[in-house]
Scaffold this motif. Sequence first.
Motif, mmCIF file in Angstrom:
data_model
loop_
_atom_site.group_PDB
_atom_site.id
_atom_site.type_symbol
_atom_site.label_atom_id
_atom_site.label_comp_id
_atom_site.label_asym_id
_atom_site.label_seq_id
_atom_site.Cartn_x
_atom_site.Cartn_y
_atom_site.Cartn_z
ATOM 1 N N CYS A 456 27.584 -72.002 11.403
ATOM 2 C CA CYS A 456 27.422 -73.137 12.318
ATOM 3 C C CYS A 456 28.505 -73.070 13.397
ATOM 4 O O CYS A 456 29.676 -72.903 13.082
ATOM 5 N N HIS A 458 29.758 -75.390 15.041
ATOM 6 C CA HIS A 458 30.662 -76.551 15.026
ATOM 7 C C HIS A 458 31.502 -76.641 13.769
ATOM 8 O O HIS A 458 32.563 -77.235 13.778
ATOM 9 N N CYS A 459 30.998 -76.120 12.680
ATOM 10 C CA CYS A 459 31.622 -76.408 11.392
ATOM 11 C C CYS A 459 32.200 -75.188 10.684
ATOM 12 O O CYS A 459 32.870 -75.315 9.668
ATOM 13 N N CYS A 473 22.864 -76.517 9.222
ATOM 14 C CA CYS A 473 24.231 -76.722 8.755
ATOM 15 C C CYS A 473 24.267 -77.979 7.888
ATOM 16 O O CYS A 473 23.823 -79.042 8.306
ATOM 17 N N CYS A 476 27.001 -80.867 9.445
ATOM 18 C CA CYS A 476 26.756 -81.677 10.644
ATOM 19 C C CYS A 476 25.290 -81.756 11.009
ATOM 20 O O CYS A 476 24.911 -82.495 11.914
ATOM 21 N N TYR A 478 23.395 -79.407 12.294
ATOM 22 C CA TYR A 478 22.991 -78.478 13.351
ATOM 23 C C TYR A 478 21.832 -77.611 12.879
ATOM 24 O O TYR A 478 21.804 -77.155 11.735
HETATM 25 ZN ZN ZN Z 1 27.884 -77.894 11.424
#
Ligand code: ZN
Length: 740
Positions: A456, A458-459, A473, A476, A478
């Motif tokens: 991911c 973002h994570c 994900c 979050c 995603y």
């Molecule tokens: Zn994420």
Amino acid sequence: MSLYADIIVDITAKNLDKTFQYIVPVQMESEIKEGMQVDIPFGSSNKVINGYVISLKDTPDFDVSRLKNIIRINHEKTYVYSELIMLAAWMKDNYGSSMAAALKTVLPVKRHMEVKKDRYLFLNISEKEALDLLSQYENKHYTARARLLKYIISNSGTKEKTALKEASVTKSNVNDLLKREVIKESSKPDYRNPVKNQENSKYSIILSDEQKNIADDIINDEENKKAYLIHGITGSGKTEIYMEIIADGIKNGKQSILLIPEIGLTYQNVKRFYERFGNKVTVINSRLSAGEKSDQFLRAEKGEVDLVIGPRSALFTPFSNLGYIIIDEEHDGAYKSEITPRYHAVNTAIQRALMCNAKVVLGSATPSLESYNNALKGEYKLYKLNKRMNNGKLPTVHIVDMREEFNRGNRSIISEKLKALMKDRLNKHQQIMLFINRRGYESFVSCRSCGEVIKCPHCDVALSEHNGKKMVCHYCGYETKSITKCPTCGSKYIGGFKAGTQKIEKLVANDFPEAKIMRMDADTTKRKGSHERIVESFSKGEADILIGTQMIVKGHDFKNVTLVGILAADLSLYSPDFRGNERTFSLITQAVGRAGRSSDDGEAVIQTYSPDNYSIVNAASCNYEGFYDEEIAFRKLMDYPPFTHMLMIIINSRNEMDALLTGDLIKGTITSLIGKDALVLGPASPLVGKIKDVYKKVIYVRTIKYDTLKDIRKGIDDFLAKNRMPKDVGIVYDFDPLTY
Ligand code: ZN
Ligand code: ADP
Ligand code: ZN
């Protein structure tokens, strides 16, 4: 010498960390104690309000001429809230949180809830007494009163509105019977008690001598041990011992709290308690609304119930004469809170018990290393139950080496041994459970050619593939489309590597087209009540095979299950923390314990790539001590808990540099505070280094003494208060963490 008291004035106010200092008048000095409720003059108007004494000091923190006197001690007030407030103060100190966070945990819902709209009416006397009374009323021609009583006798628990209409009476008739205590009211229908009118049912189980001795010993013990640890394999009769202890408490006017991991809080498990204790029991679980929870706490406070069964938070039930805190499956990770204060229910229970003279009873088939170590050191008293009740036998366990299986050409996730046994059980119309250590039709998407794992953005965690169409994900949410080519090397051998429950379901359905299959995992239990429905349906025999994650191994007593398959025993083994072995041992032991709880031909198959690992070997032979000896040697060698205590300091920030910088400053503070007395690691990026665009850095501190960690925390807080830190940075303390 004078005494000064720090007082919290309004436990529902926002700014809870603020205390106010008052002078303790000389005549109160000998009786005042922390936790007491007192009257104080407050503000410029000197309005008299009450507050709670949080701490007492010999020296004032302010100019004495500006301090006021405490007016009086409210001895008559129930002390249960004082007790809980002092427990919060302990949690603040012991787990490094604010007083506000600690109080929120201990007093989870606002106590002065809105007045209820509906009230429900219950018979408050026995049916026989009610019938006698009814004939008296009828003789005396109290006709309205008689109509109402008659209605409630056959409709106890009815809504007041309905009663008014059906019996055609007025509110004053209701209030009249309430005043006479013939009936009682509640803000809720008593739907939480699924087994009605069982109060007087005869309880038929007679304890074995072994069980009786343990119960008696715990009840009568005066050594004041911190806790009593019952180490007994599944089905060895621990629960019956708990009930005996609870019953003794009730006989002596004492209440009990029974903690069960949330996942085990099923109707099936709780039913036995209802059958024995009837209306004296209530259950708290996460499915209750805040209002319903608060209701249960109120019932406990009023003395309407003697036993509360619930997860970790039930520990804070405001019983005023608490006798026992029993913690079943005490090793379970769910007893550690994941939000600040990150308390552990076992230690917190011990602290609460200390304050009110209660006893703590721990039970487990696989005690935590910490607890067992405490028992061996003599801090806890240890009892063992080595046999299953009713001559139940332990299952025969087979360890299958999946490497051999693979080399022989079996690429399936199910070994030949397991397949053969499954066929046999299906023929015999017995049930099978297949356990896998993860959830969903999902898996890491990785490249078999270059090893790339798709993560991911973002994570920083691997994405999971769903139905071959999208990757998701789990932190979050995603989502992105599935890929067919490795973005790094271009290989087309990219995809999910390990099977989840959904894939196993498909494979099994393929191999056994006649079998009825059910699946229990996070996906199939999202909806309210679906967990219970699956359990009930499977125990009724509505499916032959139950496939599931951790959820299926905990606490369910399925009588017709004679085969358990553990499909990927290794998955918890290689989690990057020192508790991997302990977790694996415990999970496998529990899974194996599900087989043949009431019959002789229970069998379990453990499929693994590490058949010689001591967690697996000892779980297979049900040898806790064997496991403990190996594991404790490893912990000692590596200076891991229980030989040390750990503090995990998590630094959060949207700006990675800020998080790192703060981490370095904190590390410096720790080193200057304690020199070489502690091992300090980090700041480093944890396994999941970024969640919802917030970066995390982690520092680990290990010391021999827990108190050193508390001093470190205070030192860091002082440092942070005195120095300007980047605005957006947050610090979380986790003492003796269980997760990483
Ligand atoms: Zn994420
Ligand atoms: P544990 O809590 O250790 O898993 P339980 O207390 O649930 O064990 O006991 C396992 C089973 O044996 C239950 O069905 C229980 O009713 C039964 N049992 C326990 N003690 C006795 C006893 N003294 N006499 C008869 N049955 C018992
Ligand atoms: Zn690749």
